[in-house]
Design an enzyme around this catalytic site. Sequence first.
Site, PDB file in Angstrom:
ATOM      1  N   MET A 105      30.743  70.493  94.532  1.00  7.11           N
ATOM      2  CA  MET A 105      31.543  69.685  93.604  1.00  7.11           C
ATOM      3  C   MET A 105      30.772  69.523  92.286  1.00  7.11           C
ATOM      4  O   MET A 105      31.057  68.621  91.495  1.00  7.11           O
ATOM      5  CB  MET A 105      31.870  68.327  94.222  1.00  7.11           C
ATOM      6  CG  MET A 105      32.704  68.474  95.500  1.00  7.11           C
ATOM      7  SD  MET A 105      33.734  67.060  95.892  1.00  7.11           S
ATOM      8  CE  MET A 105      32.517  65.790  96.096  1.00  7.11           C
ATOM      9  N   PHE A 163      27.550  68.969  89.533  1.00  4.78           N
ATOM     10  CA  PHE A 163      26.438  68.043  89.280  1.00  4.78           C
ATOM     11  C   PHE A 163      25.271  68.438  90.197  1.00  4.78           C
ATOM     12  O   PHE A 163      24.777  67.647  90.997  1.00  4.78           O
ATOM     13  CB  PHE A 163      26.866  66.591  89.489  1.00  4.78           C
ATOM     14  CG  PHE A 163      26.059  65.645  88.636  1.00  4.78           C
ATOM     15  CD1 PHE A 163      26.225  65.635  87.250  1.00  4.78           C
ATOM     16  CD2 PHE A 163      25.119  64.804  89.183  1.00  4.78           C
ATOM     17  CE1 PHE A 163      25.467  64.798  86.437  1.00  4.78           C
ATOM     18  CE2 PHE A 163      24.340  63.959  88.384  1.00  4.78           C
ATOM     19  CZ  PHE A 163      24.527  63.959  87.008  1.00  4.78           C
ATOM     20  N   LEU A 164      24.890  69.687  90.036  1.00  5.36           N
ATOM     21  CA  LEU A 164      23.978  70.315  90.991  1.00  5.36           C
ATOM     22  C   LEU A 164      22.569  69.733  90.926  1.00  5.36           C
ATOM     23  O   LEU A 164      22.073  69.359  89.860  1.00  5.36           O
ATOM     24  CB  LEU A 164      23.931  71.820  90.716  1.00  5.36           C
ATOM     25  CG  LEU A 164      25.283  72.530  90.737  1.00  5.36           C
ATOM     26  CD1 LEU A 164      25.110  74.021  90.433  1.00  5.36           C
ATOM     27  CD2 LEU A 164      25.998  72.341  92.074  1.00  5.36           C
ATOM     28  N   HIS A 170      21.563  71.517  96.337  1.00  3.35           N
ATOM     29  CA  HIS A 170      22.509  72.619  96.151  1.00  3.35           C
ATOM     30  C   HIS A 170      21.756  73.924  95.889  1.00  3.35           C
ATOM     31  O   HIS A 170      22.119  74.981  96.406  1.00  3.35           O
ATOM     32  CB  HIS A 170      23.390  72.376  94.916  1.00  3.35           C
ATOM     33  CG  HIS A 170      24.269  71.177  95.000  1.00  3.35           C
ATOM     34  ND1 HIS A 170      24.092  70.064  94.212  1.00  3.35           N
ATOM     35  CD2 HIS A 170      25.367  70.920  95.766  1.00  3.35           C
ATOM     36  CE1 HIS A 170      25.035  69.177  94.471  1.00  3.35           C
ATOM     37  NE2 HIS A 170      25.816  69.653  95.421  1.00  3.35           N
ATOM     38  N   LYS A 199      22.541  67.489 105.177  1.00  5.01           N
ATOM     39  CA  LYS A 199      22.712  66.063 104.845  1.00  5.01           C
ATOM     40  C   LYS A 199      24.114  65.613 105.274  1.00  5.01           C
ATOM     41  O   LYS A 199      24.285  64.541 105.809  1.00  5.01           O
ATOM     42  CB  LYS A 199      22.505  65.794 103.362  1.00  5.01           C
ATOM     43  CG  LYS A 199      22.645  64.300 103.048  1.00  5.01           C
ATOM     44  CD  LYS A 199      22.302  63.981 101.626  1.00  5.01           C
ATOM     45  CE  LYS A 199      23.435  64.255 100.695  1.00  5.01           C
ATOM     46  NZ  LYS A 199      24.589  63.319 100.871  1.00  5.01           N
ATOM     47  N   ASP A 200      25.074  66.491 105.032  1.00  2.00           N
ATOM     48  CA  ASP A 200      26.451  66.212 105.457  1.00  2.00           C
ATOM     49  C   ASP A 200      26.632  66.813 106.851  1.00  2.00           C
ATOM     50  O   ASP A 200      27.383  67.784 107.028  1.00  2.00           O
ATOM     51  CB  ASP A 200      27.437  66.816 104.464  1.00  2.00           C
ATOM     52  CG  ASP A 200      27.280  66.210 103.084  1.00  2.00           C
ATOM     53  OD1 ASP A 200      27.596  65.029 102.918  1.00  2.00           O
ATOM     54  OD2 ASP A 200      26.792  66.918 102.190  1.00  2.00           O
ATOM     55  N   GLN A 202      30.092  66.953 108.323  1.00  2.00           N
ATOM     56  CA  GLN A 202      30.883  67.955 107.601  1.00  2.00           C
ATOM     57  C   GLN A 202      30.587  69.365 108.136  1.00  2.00           C
ATOM     58  O   GLN A 202      31.498  70.178 108.308  1.00  2.00           O
ATOM     59  CB  GLN A 202      30.559  67.867 106.111  1.00  2.00           C
ATOM     60  CG  GLN A 202      31.168  68.963 105.259  1.00  2.00           C
ATOM     61  CD  GLN A 202      31.018  68.697 103.774  1.00  2.00           C
ATOM     62  OE1 GLN A 202      31.819  67.979 103.193  1.00  2.00           O
ATOM     63  NE2 GLN A 202      30.010  69.266 103.142  1.00  2.00           N
ATOM     64  N   SER A 230      21.300  63.654  96.487  1.00  2.00           N
ATOM     65  CA  SER A 230      22.751  63.528  96.459  1.00  2.00           C
ATOM     66  C   SER A 230      23.169  63.294  95.013  1.00  2.00           C
ATOM     67  O   SER A 230      22.467  62.588  94.270  1.00  2.00           O
ATOM     68  CB  SER A 230      23.181  62.321  97.308  1.00  2.00           C
ATOM     69  OG  SER A 230      24.494  61.939  96.979  1.00  2.00           O
ATOM     70  N   ARG A 257      25.355  61.413  94.138  1.00  2.00           N
ATOM     71  CA  ARG A 257      25.665  59.981  94.030  1.00  2.00           C
ATOM     72  C   ARG A 257      24.411  59.121  93.801  1.00  2.00           C
ATOM     73  O   ARG A 257      24.548  57.938  93.488  1.00  2.00           O
ATOM     74  CB  ARG A 257      26.414  59.486  95.273  1.00  2.00           C
ATOM     75  CG  ARG A 257      27.832  60.045  95.343  1.00  2.00           C
ATOM     76  CD  ARG A 257      28.657  59.359  96.413  1.00  2.00           C
ATOM     77  NE  ARG A 257      30.057  59.694  96.307  1.00  2.00           N
ATOM     78  CZ  ARG A 257      30.679  60.643  97.029  1.00  2.00           C
ATOM     79  NH1 ARG A 257      30.020  61.337  97.917  1.00  2.00           N
ATOM     80  NH2 ARG A 257      31.962  60.886  96.853  1.00  2.00           N
TER      81      ARG A 257
HETATM   82  O1  PAF Z   1      29.883  68.819 100.359  1.00  2.00           O
HETATM   83  C1  PAF Z   1      30.579  68.898  99.318  1.00  2.00           C
HETATM   84  O2  PAF Z   1      30.075  68.922  98.188  1.00  2.00           O
HETATM   85  C2  PAF Z   1      32.095  68.984  99.450  1.00  2.00           C
HETATM   86  O3  PAF Z   1      32.554  68.231 100.516  1.00  2.00           O
HETATM   87  C3  PAF Z   1      32.613  70.444  99.544  1.00  2.00           C
HETATM   88  C4  PAF Z   1      32.115  71.132 100.801  1.00  2.00           C
HETATM   89  C5  PAF Z   1      32.160  71.225  98.322  1.00  2.00           C
HETATM   90  C6  PAF Z   1      34.136  70.443  99.574  1.00  2.00           C
HETATM   91  O4  PAF Z   1      34.683  69.889  98.418  1.00  2.00           O
END
Ligand code: PAF
Length: 287
Positions: free
Chosen positions: A38, A40-41, A45, A157-158, A161, A193, A195
């Site tokens: 998403m 804002f690396l 990332h 971290k996720d 997910q 993150s 955030r």
């Molecule tokens: O983990 C994230 O940044 C988001 O959930 C993803 C996988 C890019 C989906 O929008």
Amino acid sequence: MDFTLSSQGMVMINNISQLHSYRESISPTQKVGFVPTMGFLHAGHLSLVDSSVKENDKTIVSIFVNPTQFGRGEDFTSYPRDTKADIAMLLDHGVDAVFIPLAEEIYPPDYRTFVEISDLSEKYCGASRPGHFRGVATIVCKLLNLIHPHFMYMGEKDFQQCLVLEQMCRDLHLPTTIKRCPIVREEDGLALSSRNTYLSAQQRGYATCLYQSLLLAKELVKNGVRDTEALVESMRQLIVNNQGVVDYIVFVDERNLAEQVSVDEHSRVLMAVRVGSTRLIDNMRMG
Ligand code: PAF
């Protein structure tokens, strides 16, 4: 060719037709790695990007702040964005192509289809953020259908997910393998993150309590504590003492996210904590 080459050789793609043309230009013998983001690396990332660049012939990164994974009252509009800086970093890290779609093309007004992964999506972060994983699964499924990568790189971290998306790939017979990559942390242990930028200087200090509580649990487990209720209570105390508000702390079997009452070799602790108004997540293997 219907896609734009940036001067330094990274392909900039802004629509689906360009993406199809680019994807068709890649030989079937070449391995394609994909990193969905998403934007804002940060270094987290970039560690995914580096793994993909190392392990594949081509690496495609997407930047899309996906509206369907944000609930009402969440931070969709304020989510940090800096596409120019993102592009510069991706160029620097040897990415072949960046896909930055427009929301209108991904979700046109007559859009109707969503992907739901039952059970796994409903607990922990899914319980606190209803509809979140439905949005994540939908966008990732669409991106995988468009990009057809051999490998997709996701940060641990996720952790929930990762499992939700692995389940989706299995259930929908998607031919992409998910590669999980380790959490990247600041020197004091705070997991990276986008955030974290919401935290004030004082909250940034308190935010290390997530990592400190994970280390505390690890130490207690090492000393023979197996009862997860007792472990969660010790972690909760540490967090509360540091102004954190616990959303959830749970010990799970990391193979299927089933909650555990006793630590075993498959244990992982997952947590979400609010520091001020910022919701932070973290996790650590305990087994
Ligand atoms: O983990 C994230 O940044 C988001 O959930 C993803 C996988 C890019 C989906 O929008």
